[in-house]
Structures are given as structure tokens and as C-alpha cells.
Design a protein around this motif. Structure first.
Motif, PDB file in Angstrom:
ATOM      1  N   THR A 101      -6.123   2.056  -2.295  1.00  0.00           N
ATOM      2  CA  THR A 101      -5.397   0.860  -1.899  1.00  0.00           C
ATOM      3  C   THR A 101      -6.045  -0.413  -2.404  1.00  0.00           C
ATOM      4  O   THR A 101      -5.365  -1.408  -2.662  1.00  0.00           O
ATOM      5  CB  THR A 101      -5.333   0.813  -0.362  1.00  0.00           C
ATOM      6  N   SER A 122      -8.262   6.752   0.857  1.00  0.00           N
ATOM      7  CA  SER A 122      -7.185   5.788   1.032  1.00  0.00           C
ATOM      8  C   SER A 122      -7.625   4.398   0.617  1.00  0.00           C
ATOM      9  O   SER A 122      -6.882   3.672  -0.052  1.00  0.00           O
ATOM     10  CB  SER A 122      -6.729   5.748   2.488  1.00  0.00           C
ATOM     11  N   ASN A 153       3.100   3.313  -6.385  1.00  0.00           N
ATOM     12  CA  ASN A 153       3.326   4.240  -5.289  1.00  0.00           C
ATOM     13  C   ASN A 153       4.184   5.439  -5.642  1.00  0.00           C
ATOM     14  O   ASN A 153       4.559   6.200  -4.771  1.00  0.00           O
ATOM     15  CB  ASN A 153       3.993   3.497  -4.121  1.00  0.00           C
ATOM     16  N   THR A 190       0.842  -1.199   0.000  1.00  0.00           N
ATOM     17  CA  THR A 190       0.000   0.000   0.000  1.00  0.00           C
ATOM     18  C   THR A 190       0.873   1.244   0.000  1.00  0.00           C
ATOM     19  O   THR A 190       1.995   1.216   0.400  1.00  0.00           O
ATOM     20  CB  THR A 190      -0.906   0.013   1.226  1.00  0.00           C
ATOM     21  N   SER A 191       0.329   2.321  -0.419  1.00  0.00           N
ATOM     22  CA  SER A 191       1.154   3.473  -0.685  1.00  0.00           C
ATOM     23  C   SER A 191       1.534   4.224   0.575  1.00  0.00           C
ATOM     24  O   SER A 191       0.877   4.127   1.577  1.00  0.00           O
ATOM     25  CB  SER A 191       0.429   4.440  -1.590  1.00  0.00           C
ATOM     26  N   PHE A 249      -5.314  -1.040   8.693  1.00  0.00           N
ATOM     27  CA  PHE A 249      -6.263  -1.182   7.592  1.00  0.00           C
ATOM     28  C   PHE A 249      -7.683  -1.305   8.109  1.00  0.00           C
ATOM     29  O   PHE A 249      -8.620  -0.766   7.529  1.00  0.00           O
ATOM     30  CB  PHE A 249      -5.909  -2.391   6.728  1.00  0.00           C
ATOM     31  N   VAL A 270      -1.516   5.345   3.586  1.00  0.00           N
ATOM     32  CA  VAL A 270      -1.376   4.710   4.891  1.00  0.00           C
ATOM     33  C   VAL A 270      -0.814   5.671   5.908  1.00  0.00           C
ATOM     34  O   VAL A 270      -1.140   5.602   7.087  1.00  0.00           O
ATOM     35  CB  VAL A 270      -0.480   3.463   4.772  1.00  0.00           C
TER      36      VAL A 270
END
Lengths: 459, 353, 297
Positions: C272, C268, C229, B139-140, C33, B144
């Protein structure tokens, strides 16, 4: 699941590659489609008849780089569409959001190295100084005074003098290096309910009475912090300005932090901080204020928009406290527009664009969307803006009470560093108790002077 | 067994050399061109920049001026009270070392343990567990980091809520420039490091949070590599050892660990290089540390690692682009030296797998 | 994994303990998460409350709509861009690095050792160093984008997907990994191929690649993640929203929705989720590839 055979893997990979290659080639020339214009009845801006801009007869295409987000960014795209409509065939502007201040800076630096400067760029005051020092901007005087494309006498008179001359300074050898598009100012907000509970009607008259006033009000409200500061360095320098002391001495070679007022501010800030009445919180001092967790909040006047929606208690705003100032003074915030050096055509096109942005109807819409103060007097007569102020009366009040006194900080290429890192670090060290106020002042002066020397090419 | 593998490989390499002299170059040509264009050429351009005073554009040629500044007042300088203090470059270097030391050993150790447990202790749900541990890596940083700043928010964060529930004092986390060691000693009300200058007392609390985030985010990579290495260990080795009566610990000690040494060396080097160059996590977490104007590097420069320091000089200071380029060179040579040293210390086992 | 090994270790190691530890660890690791997911449904008031609530009191799925619509061209555009960039870049990278890794592993040519060391050295070059020079290279790319032979006049490869993807195509780590993988292929295969009259490229194509698929997949996965990313470089090298990847959009959120954590978290999650889904799909191939590679030993 079977292990994938090499063939299937490669087939999958190549088809994916092929698809994306097609997409890649296809997207190369796509420009962003302008968002549909909202019902804007005051859309037709009375501009002077567009004289020819292009020398070759083809459309001059320029970009406009800015750092605005949200709805106002979309408004800029709408403006660009309207401008292009009016200038059909002559100029085509594309408004591009480049993120925040740092990211915009990076793009400008990269463009300075490799090419691709926009026709016009939004910049903050200290950026303009830095860009000027690096010689990448075009002075605007010839455009302003140009008989064909310039401003008429009435138009110039319409612009607030502080804003018109905002970047016409000695450091630029008297030339105008940036053009205004609205502005905001350092303003003091406070929680009226909390004051009432302490039996106080209004904030004190000057900074001198402020610390005790805060102590009294806080005591009556169960020890709530008096002032949560967002951006320690910026606010310190702004406060110093309202004490009548500019951060930079005349001549621009030395900082003014050895002034006694600088020490005074450090001292009472530290005193209040030790009593837990003043602090620099994490993300948002503003949100703490909105949540009723502090008495005062001092920052940009643009916050009235947010407060008029989100704040549940009675609040008010005014010119920041003063001391020793012959005339009231506060600091101008907000960005300006400048024109980088490109080609004659593009520069002219950029000028036409930023000039158009200041036409009364357009500017009024901009002021209503961003809650910046209008830079022109005529904008205040605009029906749309008037309607906006009815929903946000404090903003209108500030236009009279705060806007006229806003001036920018004395510019210097070192300002970014002094304001953002040096002052912020020192103020925080003092508030945290790592330095005494006297030591803090000495350190601030020494480091600021070193930064100035370095920025001017000395060290 | 290992020696026979080595012999076989040596043999195949020797044989492979019988292919033609220049043919191989074509294979590496695409990669080489890209590397020359986008990695080597920038070094030279960077070298050029470092010889100038450079603001938004070049200003004046100053030869080694930037390097003088770097090694002079960058390392040791006098502060406002004319005392001798650590210069900003050295300070940034120290912060970087704290970061690397805080991030790399725990990552390696944890990922080894986790990979081993995943490999041999678990039958069902292994895929789900593996996904869980790998998740942070894929995940980036920005998305995060937002959650992390929320979780560690001094005012409303979950971690402080848990602490309060346990009766411990809430912390300021990413806002706290005090060295973590000093804070911990404060909690236990033990004196000790009070008189030490902050820079010498270890990473700040803010840096500790950044380190925790970095470990969390990079575990997955190392776990996957270790897992791959574990599955490549021939099973007859295990059989033979078991028949000789070796138990779990002995297996680990005598077979698994030695065979994984090359992988460990690889991971140590890769993680160290990544840690020295880490920018995204620190930038994403400390950008709004509230004390500056949205510049990263954390409360009072306590998370200002070398890359962030270089970035700051490139973009946020006037007349400092050349200086940034010089510091970037310093970082490059430090990394180079470090890698060579790591190779020498751990032997050249990596190549002779 | 061989069954006997599994039985053996389960006896000796107390798998219950391992299980417990692993699960606890996993929960700790994915806690952010979970927090992200739960938080994305909270409204601004609840997400700013202290002590924080775990389960949302009221559910606000409109946060997702808000997150989707916030950036100038809606989040969908950025997701598409990221996908294109990641897929193109990764595929090209795997191809280029495989060729290079193979050459370093199997073929002999002049200066091989030196070149390999140089390749490894590039990993130590700080990224800040390459940013502006690469920008200049992209803009001054000769014969493309309106440029003449000397790279002047136009804008080169500025503002194209290719520009975003180009610099990372020769990842040194990947070359290294692939070289190691190729070197573990037993020599007998090479001899057999020689007898069949197979050239070096044919050997790579028909023998090496299938045998080292797990490593190729690993390289592809890591490459994809890296490209997904990326932030600074795509920002510098594009001029318009139509090309920018998802990370650039995220920076808008940070300034726009300072404490509206619900919308921030929704954004987010949106950013993701695709990559998680992708990894889930690939994972089974990944595992079986790794396992069968292990059996081969």
C-alpha cells in the motif's frame, strides 16, 4: 508549489511512458530464474536414459502449473532446474505457481478457451473428473505402458496400489487419467493433555462412543469445545465415508444422502452443537486447536508438520473413528498430476516430468517438504526422509496406520459443488438451528441429486 | 447566472459544429477500437456462450435452455420439501439490491456532507484530512480486506473487544448469516421479524460488514468529485447571496445543492453501477468465511451478489458457464434499465451542465 | 477558494464543530491503517490474542523481511511490475480518453450522439463477461507473438505488459469526465483560436489541455489506482511471475500466512505504501490545479 505547466506534465508523462515501454518490451520474453538449489546431496535421481522426446530435435518447452505455495513451491522450481539439467537439450520445464485452487481452475478454463495449456498440471481429484468430462485430458495408460518411456514392472510395484489406481476408474472407462505425487488423508488429531485431565487415556474405539466421550472430557476441562470443524461440507462427507457410506450411489446418478447414517451424523452433530461442543468457526479450526481451544481436530494428515513445531501440549493422531466398515477406511486428500491435450511432443514431455517427480530420491524430498505421504515404498528408505521423520515421528506413524487405508471419494463432475456449497450450506443451517437434522438430510439429498443431474447434462 | 452559462455553452457547441464532418472520427478511433475489441466483442461472445451448455469447454448447444433455467427455477422453484421458494437467481438479485441500497445512499450523503465541511469549514490541515478520507479508496481490496477480517474476527477482533468493553454481546460478523435486523431486534429482546424468511428480512450481518467496508472504500472517490464541483462554483454567487442576507443553511439549500445536482446525479449513477458490479470487496472479505472451501458468497449465500454468483457459476460449478453467461446478460440489462430510469427521474440535467 | 467566502462561512458555521467532526471521522476512517501499521510489528502470538493489544508489546520488524521474501521472486519484482503496468496503462489511457472526450465535446461528426451513448453503455457490462473473451482475443492477436494473419500458431500478446494494460485503455467514465471538462471551456477561446488559424488538434493541444489539467490529473490518478488494484485479469493473461503485479502476490500471503497477522500486515503495508507516497507527491499539484480552476470561474 506552482501549478504544473502542461509542458512539464506531458514531459513527465512521456518520460514515464518511455521508461515503462522499454521495460515492457524488455520483459516480454523473460522466464523466471530458478532459485538456487539448496544443498541437496541426494540430488542425482537415477532415471532411465532419456530417449528422444522431441521430434524436431529442438528443446521441447513446457510449463507445469501447480497450486503449491511457500517453500515447497520453491522446491518445485529447484526440481525443474534439476530435471532440465538432466534432460539438457531435450525438455525444458518451467514450474509456475498459479495461486490457489480457484485461480488454477480459472487459468485452466481460460487456456481451454484460448489456448496455452501447460505440459502438465496439478489438479485435485474432483478437478480431474471435471476436466475429464470436458475432454481436455490425455489418458496416461499408453505412457505408463510405453516400452521406451513407461514405468518398469518394479516401478509399478513400488507405487502403492491405492495411489496408482487412484484415477483409473470406471467413470473414465477404465483409463488412468492422473498420476500421483504423494497424498494425505483424513486424520484425527487430539489434545492428549486435555484427555489426561479427564482421566482418559485414549480416544474411544468408534464413533458411537464419541459424543459422550467428548461431553465427559469437555466437562473436566471447563467446557472447552470438543470438535471445531474446518470446512463443514468436506468433513461431513469424510465422516460419512468412515461410517462405511459413500456419498454417491453405484452408477453415479444419485447421491447416497438418504442413507440412515447420514441422518445419524447430522443428529449428533446438531446435539453437540447445541451443547456448544461442536462448531464451524471462522478462519481456522486448526489454529484454535493449536491454541488449545478444542479437544479434537480432524483434517489432513499434512498438519503433523505444523503441529510438531507449533503445538505446546502433548498431542497425537490416528485413523479416524470407524463404524461398520469391513476394512478401515479414510479419505484421500491431496493433489495429483494430469496431462492436458496439447501436442504429442508436449504431452510426452509432460509425462516425463511427472514420472521423474516420482523417482525415489526426488519423491522423498518432496514428501519431506510437503509432509505428504510418499506414494512409493522405496521413498521410505530414503535417508533424507528418514531424518525428517525423526523430527516428526507422528507423521511416520500415520504412514503405517492411516495411509494404506486412504481411498478417494467416488468421483462425479458434481462433486465440487456438492462438497463445497451444498453440503457446507446444509450442515451449517442444521448446526445453526435453522433446519432440523431430518429436514437437513432431505434438503441435502434433494440438492445433491439436482446437482448431479445437472452435471451429467440432464437438467 | 445559470442560464447565461447554459446559453454560452449552447453557443459554443453550436459553433463547434462548424468543423468538418468526418475529422472527429479519427480522434475517437483509438478509444473506439479498444472498446469494440474488449467490450463489445465480448458481449457477442458471451451471448454465444449463453446458448451452450459449457463446462471447461463447450459441451452441447442448447439454445435458450440456460435462459429457461434462469427465469424458471432461477426465479421461483420448489425446495426439497416441495414448497415454493425463491430461486437462486432471484435470491442473488435480492442480496444485490440490499447491497446497493445499503451502500449507495449513505455514500452519497456522507461524501456530500464531508466534502462540504472540508471545503468551507477548514483552513489548516485540510490536505491531511483530505488525504485521510481518500486513503481507503487508493488502497487495494486484498491488502485492506485482510485488516478488516482481522478487525472483525469473532474470536480476536478489535470490534468485538470494544463491544465487550461496552457490555454488548460479541458478534460473529462475517460469519453471521442471520439478517442484521433480526439480530438487532434480538439484542433489544423485541420480537417481530421472527417468522419472516431470512431473505426478506434484509441484509445479513455478514453483508452489513461488507457494506460498511464498501462505503469506507468508496467515499474518497465521491468526496473528490464533490470537492471539484464545489470549487467550480463561482464565488460571486456567494457574494451576491451574502449581500442579500442569506445565512449558511440558505446558502446550502439555494445555491450549493442545486448547482451540485448534476454531479449528484453523476455520482448516484456511477456508484450504483459500481455497486451492482462490485466483486473485489465481497470476494476479498468472504472468501474464507470458513463455511465453504474458500469460495466467496459468504455464510449461507447471504453475500452472494450477482457478480459473485456469476463468478461461481463460471468457475466453481460444472456445466454452468453458459448459465453464468446468461445471468451476466440479465445483470447487464438490469443495469441498463436502471440507468435509463435514473436519467428520466432526475431529468437530463447531467448533460446540460 | 475566495477569502471572503472562508471568513463568512467560518462565522456562520461554527468551524470548531466541523473540525471536530471531521477529525473524528478521519480517525475512524484511517483506523484500519493504523491497525495495519501497528499489527505489522506484532508476532504471531500477540496478534492472535484476545482482548487485542493496541501497542505491540514486542517489536518484530523481521515480519517485513519475511513478507518481502515470501513470494517466489520477492515482493520487489511484483512492485516493479505493478508500477510499470500502472504508469504505462495510465499514460496511454489519458491520451486515448482525452482524444475521445475532446471529439465528443467539440467536434461534429456522424453518429456522435449514438457513439457516445454506446460508450457509456460499456460501463454496464459486467467484468466476468469480458474475462475469457478478452483472453481469447489476446492470445489470438494476429501478427504478433508468433501468430499468423488469422491469429493462429503462436501466443499472441499473452504474457506481456501490453496485454495487461490493453483492455482498460478506453475507460468510458474517463471519456465522460473529460468531455464534461472540455465542455466547460468558454466559447470565446475557440473563436480566438480560429482567428489565429489554429486547427482543432492545435486547439486541443494548446488551449484545452492546460485549462482542464485538474480533470486530466483526476483521470490519471483514478486510472493509476485502478491498475494498481487489478487482480484477476493480470493473473489470467500472464504465465509467469516476472510480469505479475502486486495483487497476485497478495493471494500467496493469504494461503501461506493464515493467522500470522504480523506478516500479513507487513505485506499489506509494503503493497500500500507506494501508492500512498505517490498520492502525497501528486496531491499538491492536484490541489493547486483544482484551486486555480476554481478561480477561473
Amino acid at each position: 508549489m506552482e501549478r504544473i505547466t502542461r509542458r512539464r506534465f506531458l514531459a513527465g508523462a512521456f518520460s514515464a511512458l518511455g521508461a515503462s515501454m522499454l521495460a515492457a518490451c524488455g520483459q516480454q520474453a523473460a522466464a523466471p530464474a530458478p532459485t538456487s538449489a539448496p544443498a541437496a546431496t541426494a540430488a542425482s535421481a537415477p532415471t532411465s536414459a532419456p530417449a528422444t522426446v522431441s521430434q524436431t530435435g529442438s528443446t521441447v518447452k513446457i510449463e507445469y502449473w501447480h497450486r503449491i505455495g511457500g517453500d515447497s513451491a520453491k522446491l518445485l522450481e529447484t526440481f525443474a532446474a534439476e530435471f532440465n539439467e538432466q534432460m539438457k537439450g531435450q525438455i525444458e520445464v518451467t514450474s509456475i505457481a498459479q495461486g490457489n485452487i480457484q485461480e488454477l481452475n480459472q487459468k485452466v478454463r481460460a487456456a481451454a478457451a484460448g489456448g496455452g495449456m501447460p505440459g502438465a498440471v496439478m489438479a485435485d481429484d474432483y478437478d480431474v473428473t471435471q476436466y475429464y468430462a470436458s475432454n481436455i485430458l490425455v489418458p496416461l495408460d499408453e505412457y505408463i505402458n510405453s516400452p521406451e518411456h513407461g514405468l518398469t514392472q518394479e516401478q509399478i510395484a513400488d507405487i502403492l496400489p491405492n495411489q496408482f489406481n487412484r484415477h483409473k476408474l470406471a467413470i473414465y472407462e477404465g483409463r488412468t487419467m492422473a498420476f500421483t505425487q504423494g497424498f494425505s488423508a483424513f486424520t484425527t488429531f487430539w489434545n492428549v493433555d486435555l484427555l489426561k485431565k479427564a482421566g482418559v487415556d485414549a480416544p474411544p474405539a468408534s464413533w458411537d462412543e464419541f459424543p459422550d466421550h467428548v461431553r465427559a472430557v469437555s466437562k473436566a476441562n471447563g467446557g472447552v469445545p470438543g470438535w471445531l470443524i474446518g470446512g463443514a461440507g468436506d468433513r461431513y462427507i469424510s465422516t460419512l465415508k468412515t461410517y462405511g457410506v459413500e456419498w454417491l450411489k453405484e452408477g453415479g446418478n444419485e447421491s447416497n444422502f438418504d442413507a440412515p447414517e447420514a441422518l445419524e451424523i447430522m443428529t449428533w452433530w446438531r446435539a453437540l452443537s447445541d451443547e456448544a461442543l461442536l462448531a464451524v468457526p471462522q478462519e481456522s479450526a486448526r489454529d484454535a486447536f493449536i491454541a488449545g481451544q478444542s479437544i479434537y481436530f480432524m483434517d489432513s494428515s499434512g498438519n503433523t508438520a505444523r503441529f510438531s513445531k507449533d503445538v505446546k501440549f502433548a498431542w497425537d493422531a490416528r485413523l479416524p473413528f470407524q463404524r461398520n466398515t469391513p476394512k478401515p477406511v479414510t479419505e484421500t486428500y491431496g493433489p495429483v498430476n494430469a496431462i492436458p491435450k496439447t501436442s504429442a511432443e508436449q504431452q510426452l514431455a509432460g509425462w516425463m516430468w511427472i514420472k521423474w517427480l516420482l523417482t525415489p530420491a526426488v519423491h522423498a524430498r518432496w514428501a519431506a517438504s510437503t509432509n505428504y505421504f510418499p506414494s512409493t515404498r522405496s521413498a521410505l528408505n530414503d535417508a533424507g526422509l528418514k531424518a525428517y521423520y525423526e523430527g516428526n515421528p507422528t507423521a511416520r506413524k500415520l504412514v503405517d496406520e492411516v495411509a494404506p487405508y486412504a481411498t478417494i471419494l467416488p468421483p462425479s463432475p458434481a462433486l465440487t459443488e456438492v462438497r463445497g456449497q451444498i453440503t457446507a450450506n446444509v450442515v451449517n443451517e442444521v448446526l445453526l438451528g435453522q433446519l432440523s437434522p431430518e429436514e437437513g438430510q432431505k434438503k441435502l439429498k434433494a440438492e445433491a441429486d439436482a446437482a448431479i443431474k445437472r452435471a451429467l447434462g440432464g437438467a | 447566472m445559470e442560464t447565461t452559462i447554459r446559453a454560452a455553452i449552447a453557443r459554443s457547441r453550436r459553433e463547434a459544429r462548424r468543423t468538418s464532418g468526418w475529422g472527429g472520427v479519427i480522434y475517437i478511433l483509438p478509444a473506439l477500437i479498444i472498446l469494440i475489441l474488449f467490450e463489445f466483442w465480448p458481449i457477442f461472445f458471451n451471448l454465444w456462450i449463453s446458448l451452450w451448455r459449457w463446462d471447461v469447454g463447450p459441451v452441447a448447444f442448447i439454445g435458450f435452455g440456460n435462459y429457461q433455467r434462469l427465469f424458471g427455477e432461477g426465479f421461483v422453484t420448489r425446495d426439497y420439501a416441495d414448497r415454493i421458494v425463491v430461486g437462486e437467481v432471484l435470491e442473488s438479485l435480492i442480496v444485490t439490491v440490499y447491497y446497493v441500497l445499503g451502500r449507495v445512499p449513505p455514500t452519497i450523503a456522507l461524501s456530500f456532507v464531508l466534502a462540504y465541511m472540508l471545503f468551507q469549514g477548514v483552513r489548516r490541515g485540510r490536505a491531511a484530512l483530505r488525504l485521510a478520507y481518500f486513503l481507503p479508496y487508493i488502497t487495494s481490496s486484498i491488502a485492506v480486506a485482510m485488516v478488516f477480517t482481522w478487525i472483525f474476527n469473532p474470536r480476536i477482533g478489535v470490534v468485538n473487544a470494544v463491544l465487550e468493553g461496552l457490555g454488548l454481546p460479541p458478534q460473529k460478523w462475517l460469519q453471521d448469516p442471520i439478517p442484521a435486523a433480526k439480530r438487532v431486534l434480538q439484542w433489544f429482546q423485541v420480537g417481530g421479524l421472527e417468522s419472516w424468511p431470512d431473505i426478506a428480512a434484509g441484509p445479513s450481518m455478514a453483508l452489513v460488514v461488507v457494506i460498511v467496508y464498501s462505503i469506507w472504500a468508496s467515499l474518497g472517490y465521491s468526496i473528490v468529485i464533490y470537492l471539484a464541483g464545489l470549487t467550480n462554483i463561482p464565488s460571486d454567487l456567494y457574494e451576491a447571496a451574502r449581500m442579500d442576507g442569506a445565512d449558511g443553511w440558505a446558502l446550502l439549500r439555494l445555491i450549493v445543492w442545486p448547482l451540485l445536482k448534476p454531479i449528484t446525479l453523476f455520482l448516484v449513477i456511477v456508484n450504483t453501477i459500481n455497486a451492482f458490479q462490485a466483486f473485489d470487496p465481497i470476494f476479498a472479505l468472504t472468501r474464507n468465511s470458513g463455511m465453504g472451501r474458500g469460495e466467496a458468497g459468504g455464510p449461507l449465500d447471504t453475500t452472494l451478489t450477482m457478480p459473485v454468483f456469476i463468478f461461481r457459476n463460471f468457475y466453481e460449478r460444472s456445466n454452468s458457464v453458459g448459465y453464468a453467461a446468461a445471468v451476466a446478460f440479465l445483470l447487464f440489462f438490469i443495469l441498463l434499465g436502471l440507468t435509463i430510469v435514473q436519467f428520466r427521474i432526475f431529468g437530463r440535467t447531467s448533460y446540460d451542465q | 477558494m475566495s477569502p471572503s467566502l472562508a471568513q463568512y462561512n467560518r462565522r456562520q458555521f461554527g468551524s470548531a464543530l466541523s473540525y471536530a467532526l471531521l477529525i473524528a471521522g478521519a480517525l475512524l476512517v484511517i483506523f484500519p491503517f493504523i491497525w495495519m501499521l501497528l499489527g505489522s510489528f506484532k508476532n504471531i502470538e500477540e496478534s492472535n490474542r484476545f482482548p487485542p493489544t493496541i501497542w505491540p508489546e514486542s517489536w518484530h520488524p523481521e515480519n517485513y523481511a519475511q513478507a518481502w521474501n515470501a513470494p517466489p521472486s520477492t515482493l520487489g519484482r511484483y512492485l516493479l511490475n505493478s508500477t510499470v503496468i500502472a504508469v504505462t496503462g495510465t499514460t496511454l489511457q489519458v491520451l486515448i480518453c482525452t482524444l475521445a472526450g475532446y471529439a465528443f465535446a467539440m467536434l461534429r461528426f456522424r453518429g456522435r450522439e449514438v457513439l457516445f451513448l454506446l460508450v457509456l453503455a460499456t460501463t454496464m457490462i459486467p467484468n466476468e463477461v469480458t474475462l475469457i473473451p478478452n483472453f481469447v482475443t489476446i492470445r489470438r492477436f494476429p501478427l504478433l507473438g508468433g501468430n499468423d494473419l488469422f491469429g493462429a500458431g503462436g501466443s499472441g500478446l499473452y504474457d506481456t505488459y501490453i496485454a495487461i494494460v490493453l483492455p482498460g485503455l478506453a475507460g468510458a467514465f474517463n471519456v465522460f469526465l473529460l468531455r464534461q471538462a472540455f465542455m466547460t471551456v468558454p466559447h470565446e477561446y475557440w473563436e480566438a483560436a480560429q482567428i489565429d488559424g489554429c486547427g482543432s488538434f492545435g486547439y486541443l493541444w494548446r488551449v484545452m489541455t492546460p485549462l482542464t489539467l485538474p480533470t486530466l490529473l483526476t483521470v490519471a490518478v483514478f486510472g493509476f489506482i485502478g491498475r494498481w488494484n487489478g487482480l484477476l485479469w493480470p493473473l489470467i493473461v500472464t504465465r509467469s511471475e516476472s510480469l505479475r503485479p502486486v495483487q497476485v502476490a497478495m493471494t500467496y500471503y493469504q494461503t501461506e500466512f493464515l493467522t500470522d497477522y504480523g506478516t500479513l500486515m507487513a505485506a499489506s503495508i509494503l503493497v500500500t505504501l507506494p501508492i500512498i507516497v505517490l498520492f502525497l507527491l501528486i496531491q499538491r499539484q492536484f490541489i493547486s490545479g483544482v484551486v486555480s480552476a476554481g478561480l477561473k470561474g
